[in-house]
Enzyme design. Structure first.
Site, mmCIF file in Angstrom:
data_model
loop_
_atom_site.group_PDB
_atom_site.id
_atom_site.type_symbol
_atom_site.label_atom_id
_atom_site.label_comp_id
_atom_site.label_asym_id
_atom_site.label_seq_id
_atom_site.Cartn_x
_atom_site.Cartn_y
_atom_site.Cartn_z
ATOM 1 N N CYS A 143 -1.767 4.634 0.186
ATOM 2 C CA CYS A 143 -1.649 5.833 -0.663
ATOM 3 C C CYS A 143 -0.292 6.017 -1.341
ATOM 4 C CB CYS A 143 -2.003 7.113 0.096
ATOM 5 S SG CYS A 143 -3.714 7.193 0.646
ATOM 6 N N ASP A 144 0.674 5.126 -1.126
ATOM 7 C CA ASP A 144 1.960 5.300 -1.806
ATOM 8 C C ASP A 144 2.700 3.965 -1.959
ATOM 9 O OD1 ASP A 144 3.964 6.684 -3.152
ATOM 10 O OD2 ASP A 144 4.997 7.274 -1.319
ATOM 11 N N LEU A 145 2.015 2.990 -2.549
ATOM 12 C CA LEU A 145 2.678 1.704 -2.787
ATOM 13 C C LEU A 145 3.649 1.848 -3.939
ATOM 14 C CD1 LEU A 145 -0.226 -0.842 -2.414
ATOM 15 C CD2 LEU A 145 1.663 -0.409 -0.851
ATOM 16 N N ASN A 150 8.786 1.094 -0.815
ATOM 17 C CA ASN A 150 7.986 0.912 0.392
ATOM 18 C C ASN A 150 7.662 -0.552 0.670
ATOM 19 O OD1 ASN A 150 8.011 3.623 0.910
ATOM 20 N ND2 ASN A 150 6.041 4.031 -0.048
#
Length: 186
Positions: free
Chosen positions: A21-23, A27
C-alpha cells in the site's frame, strides 16, 4: 547490477496476499550485496476474501504520486495497487523524475510523460546521468535490449486501470529475463 523490487512472494505465496500500500523509493532498502528489500509495512494490509467489509477500503493512504488511481476513487486495495507503485518507482529510476515533479506536475503524470516519448524519443526523457556505452552501436543495442524493455514494464505497471496491469509475478519474470540477458552480454 542490483535485483529489482518486489518478489511476488507478498502477492502470490502468502494466503491471504499481503498488499504493501505504499511502495516508494524511501521504502526500498538495499542490503549488503545491493539486493533491494521492501521496508516500512506500516500501511500494509492482508487482502481479505470477505466481500463488502470496510477493511479493504483505502481512503487517503500511501504517498501522492505512488498511489494507484483507483484508490482515489475509494476502490478496495488490490495487488494491482502495489504493481502501480512499483511501476512508478521503476519509471522514476529510469528518468530521475519524481511523479510529482514540475515537468509532470498538474499537466502530465509520469506515465503519460514517458509514454509520449516511448519508444522513438525515449532517450529524451531518460536520466541524463545514466551511463551509456561510448560506442554508438553498443549504446543502441543496450537501449533496445535493456532500457526500452524496462521502460515498457514501467508503463504497463502504471496503466490507469488495474485490469490492464500485469501481475507482479509476470513483472518479476520479465525483469529477471532482462537481467539475465544483460549478465550474459557483459
Amino acid at each position: 547490477m542490483p535485483t529489482f523490487g518486489i518478489k511476488p512472494i507478498m502477492h502470490n505465496q502468502l494466503t491471504p496476499p499481503l498488499i504493501h500500500c505504499d511502495l516508494k523509493p524511501g521504502n526500498v532498502l538495499l542490503d549488503y550485496d545491493m539486493t533491494s528489500r521492501i521496508g516500512d509495512f506500516g500501511s500494509a494490509k492482508f487482502l481479505s476474501s470477505g466481500i463488502g467489509g470496510p477493511e479493504g477500503l483505502v481512503g487517503v493512504r500511501g504517498t501522492i504520486g505512488y498511489i494507484a488511481p483507483e484508490y482515489g476513487m475509494g476502490c478496495k486495495i488490490s495487488t494491482g495497487g502495489d504493481v502501480y507503485g512499483f511501476g512508478v518507482l521503476l519509471l522514476e529510476m529510469l528518468t530521475a523524475m519524481r511523479p510529482t515533479g514540475a515537468l509532470c506536475g498538474n499537466t502530465l503524470s509520469l506515465h503519460k510523460y514517458v509514454d509520449l516519448a516511448f519508444p522513438e524519443r525515449i532517450s529524451e526523457v531518460l536520466d541524463p546521468d545514466m551511463p551509456f556505452e561510448e560506442d554508438p552501436a553498443a549504446a543502441s543495442l543496450c537501449m533496445q535490449k535493456y532500457i526500452i524493455p524496462l521502460v515498457s514494464i514501467g508503463l504497463m505497471c502504471t496503466m490507469e486501470s488495474p485490469k490492464d496491469r500485469p501481475g507482479m509475478h509476470d513483472v518479476c519474470a520479465k525483469i529477471v529475463a532482462i537481467k539475465e540477458a544483460f549478465v550474459e552480454t557483459f
